[in-house]
Design a protein around this motif. Structure first.
Motif, PDB file in Angstrom:
ATOM      1  N   GLY A   1      -7.777  -6.991  -3.296  1.00  0.00           N
ATOM      2  CA  GLY A   1      -8.117  -5.856  -2.224  1.00  0.00           C
ATOM      3  C   GLY A   1      -9.450  -5.348  -2.724  1.00  0.00           C
ATOM      4  O   GLY A   1     -10.277  -5.310  -3.763  1.00  0.00           O
ATOM      5  N   PHE A   2      -9.886  -4.367  -1.449  1.00  0.00           N
ATOM      6  CA  PHE A   2     -11.091  -3.761  -1.500  1.00  0.00           C
ATOM      7  C   PHE A   2     -10.983  -2.432  -2.633  1.00  0.00           C
ATOM      8  O   PHE A   2     -12.009  -2.060  -2.968  1.00  0.00           O
ATOM      9  N   GLY A   3      -9.917  -1.777  -2.636  1.00  0.00           N
ATOM     10  CA  GLY A   3      -9.851  -0.492  -3.541  1.00  0.00           C
ATOM     11  C   GLY A   3      -8.448   0.007  -3.360  1.00  0.00           C
ATOM     12  O   GLY A   3      -7.658  -0.524  -2.123  1.00  0.00           O
ATOM     13  N   ASP A   4      -8.289   1.047  -3.857  1.00  0.00           N
ATOM     14  CA  ASP A   4      -6.828   1.659  -3.705  1.00  0.00           C
ATOM     15  C   ASP A   4      -6.595   2.815  -2.801  1.00  0.00           C
ATOM     16  O   ASP A   4      -5.805   3.204  -2.211  1.00  0.00           O
ATOM     17  N   SER A   5      -7.879   3.128  -2.338  1.00  0.00           N
ATOM     18  CA  SER A   5      -8.045   4.212  -1.147  1.00  0.00           C
ATOM     19  C   SER A   5      -8.996   3.669   0.127  1.00  0.00           C
ATOM     20  O   SER A   5      -9.568   2.991   0.020  1.00  0.00           O
ATOM     21  N   TRP A   6      -8.739   4.578   1.072  1.00  0.00           N
ATOM     22  CA  TRP A   6      -8.885   3.901   2.323  1.00  0.00           C
ATOM     23  C   TRP A   6     -10.474   3.969   2.456  1.00  0.00           C
ATOM     24  O   TRP A   6     -11.223   3.358   3.136  1.00  0.00           O
ATOM     25  N   ASP A   7     -11.135   4.956   1.780  1.00  0.00           N
ATOM     26  CA  ASP A   7     -12.740   4.996   1.947  1.00  0.00           C
ATOM     27  C   ASP A   7     -13.480   3.820   1.005  1.00  0.00           C
ATOM     28  O   ASP A   7     -14.599   3.626   1.205  1.00  0.00           O
ATOM     29  N   ARG A   8     -12.623   2.936   0.491  1.00  0.00           N
ATOM     30  CA  ARG A   8     -13.209   1.580  -0.084  1.00  0.00           C
ATOM     31  C   ARG A   8     -13.039   0.368   0.772  1.00  0.00           C
ATOM     32  O   ARG A   8     -13.714  -0.469   0.476  1.00  0.00           O
ATOM     33  N   VAL A   9     -12.307   0.780   2.002  1.00  0.00           N
ATOM     34  CA  VAL A   9     -12.483  -0.555   2.711  1.00  0.00           C
ATOM     35  C   VAL A   9     -13.642  -0.507   3.595  1.00  0.00           C
ATOM     36  O   VAL A   9     -14.338   0.582   4.137  1.00  0.00           O
ATOM     37  N   PRO A  10     -14.381  -1.620   3.923  1.00  0.00           N
ATOM     38  CA  PRO A  10     -15.648  -1.832   4.751  1.00  0.00           C
ATOM     39  C   PRO A  10     -15.442  -1.213   6.014  1.00  0.00           C
ATOM     40  O   PRO A  10     -14.244  -1.122   6.774  1.00  0.00           O
TER      41      PRO A  10
ATOM     42  N   PHE B   1       2.440   1.946  12.522  1.00  0.00           N
ATOM     43  CA  PHE B   1       1.585   1.154  13.434  1.00  0.00           C
ATOM     44  C   PHE B   1       0.205   0.656  12.493  1.00  0.00           C
ATOM     45  O   PHE B   1      -0.323  -0.200  12.645  1.00  0.00           O
ATOM     46  N   LEU B   2       0.133   1.659  11.523  1.00  0.00           N
ATOM     47  CA  LEU B   2      -1.066   1.183  10.772  1.00  0.00           C
ATOM     48  C   LEU B   2      -0.759  -0.044   9.653  1.00  0.00           C
ATOM     49  O   LEU B   2      -1.671  -0.911   9.558  1.00  0.00           O
ATOM     50  N   ARG B   3       0.365   0.127   9.209  1.00  0.00           N
ATOM     51  CA  ARG B   3       0.775  -1.248   8.430  1.00  0.00           C
ATOM     52  C   ARG B   3       0.920  -2.384   9.154  1.00  0.00           C
ATOM     53  O   ARG B   3       0.426  -3.702   8.833  1.00  0.00           O
ATOM     54  N   ALA B   4       1.366  -2.400  10.587  1.00  0.00           N
ATOM     55  CA  ALA B   4       1.286  -3.750  11.202  1.00  0.00           C
ATOM     56  C   ALA B   4      -0.264  -4.130  11.500  1.00  0.00           C
ATOM     57  O   ALA B   4      -0.566  -5.220  11.642  1.00  0.00           O
ATOM     58  N   ALA B   5      -1.032  -3.078  11.857  1.00  0.00           N
ATOM     59  CA  ALA B   5      -2.671  -3.354  12.099  1.00  0.00           C
ATOM     60  C   ALA B   5      -2.897  -4.030  10.913  1.00  0.00           C
ATOM     61  O   ALA B   5      -4.039  -4.996  11.034  1.00  0.00           O
TER      62      ALA B   5
ATOM     63  N   PRO C   1       0.860  -1.038   0.107  1.00  0.00           N
ATOM     64  CA  PRO C   1       0.026  -0.153  -0.295  1.00  0.00           C
ATOM     65  C   PRO C   1       0.833   1.154  -0.055  1.00  0.00           C
ATOM     66  O   PRO C   1       1.838   1.234   0.803  1.00  0.00           O
ATOM     67  N   THR C   2       0.336   2.241  -0.782  1.00  0.00           N
ATOM     68  CA  THR C   2       1.227   3.328  -0.762  1.00  0.00           C
ATOM     69  C   THR C   2       1.063   4.093   0.508  1.00  0.00           C
ATOM     70  O   THR C   2      -0.102   3.974   1.304  1.00  0.00           O
ATOM     71  N   ALA C   3       2.060   5.171   0.806  1.00  0.00           N
ATOM     72  CA  ALA C   3       1.676   5.782   2.309  1.00  0.00           C
ATOM     73  C   ALA C   3       0.739   6.742   2.178  1.00  0.00           C
ATOM     74  O   ALA C   3      -0.172   7.040   3.145  1.00  0.00           O
ATOM     75  N   GLU C   4       0.435   7.305   0.716  1.00  0.00           N
ATOM     76  CA  GLU C   4      -0.973   8.322   0.712  1.00  0.00           C
ATOM     77  C   GLU C   4      -2.181   7.565   1.111  1.00  0.00           C
ATOM     78  O   GLU C   4      -3.218   8.105   1.543  1.00  0.00           O
TER      79      GLU C   4
END
Length: 205
Positions: A142-151, A44-48, A9-12
């Motif tokens: 994957g659900f999508g390229d951006s976080w708003d696509r994640v359930p 921390f986000l990548r680990a989670a 995942p990109t940092a953005e």
């Protein structure tokens, strides 16, 4: 089976701002908005994300994977280990002598089930894999390229777990069990995965 993650995942795409807001609301700490802190929160986000994906078999942010097998588990249909699968880019069979053959796209099809995505043969069975050979499946999941696509429930589980990693960062305590709230959020996404080549799961060849 050997599963290789070819892209990350990109940092953005990481919800650093949401985690910062979550930490402020949850603990009352004021966090300085600087590069070092943002990098730490991203870690921390990548680990989670890795933890949640490992527990559910669901890929949150889209990326490319390669699955290598000694042989098909079932020539009537091969299950993929992750979901949701967006596309299978190519399937290649190596004959054990160094020759790689790409299967024609018309010889197979993808069933994009959210729990058990599968590759099915266009005909009766999937092509033969030589005894000393292997098969490699390159796919995007994957659900999508951006976080708003994640359930929403999976996204919240990641924020909660990343916040715990942040708050426990100085304790040095390793915790294998997920917090109850995180476990409850991901429960409906969990799936039993059975996948291997020639009856055995392998870490490499």
């Amino acid at each position: 089976m050997l599963l290789i993650e070819e892209t990350a995942p990109t940092a953005e795409a990481l919800p650093v701002a949401q985690l910062r807001a979550h930490l402020r609301l949850g603990s009352g700490f004021g966090l300085a908005d600087d590069e070092a802190e943002s990098a730490a929160l991203a870690g921390f986000l990548r680990a989670a994300i890795a933890t949640i994906e490992g527990r559910t078999g669901k890929v949150l942010l889209t990326r490319r994977f390669v699955m290598r097998l000694d042989d098909w588990r079932d020539r009537l249909g091969q299950t993929l280990p992750l979901a949701p699968v967006i596309a299978v880019e190519r399937i290649e069979i190596e004959d054990g002598q160094g020759t790689v053959t790409e299967l024609p796209a018309e010889s197979w099809r993808l069933i994009g089930d959210l729990q058990r995505p599968m590759i099915l043969p266009a005909g009766v069975i999937l092509p033969h894999v030589p005894r000393l050979g292997s098969v490699a499946v390159t796919f995007m999941a994957g659900f999508g390229d951006s976080w708003d696509r994640v359930p929403a429930d999976l996204a919240q589980a990641v924020l909660m777990l990343a916040a715990q990693f942040y708050e426990d960062r100085s304790s040095g305590a390793a915790k294998s069990a997920l917090p109850f709230g995180v476990s409850a959020l991901i429960e409906r996404w969990r799936a039993v995965r059975t996948l291997a080549g020639r009856g055995a799961v392998r870490e490499g060849r």
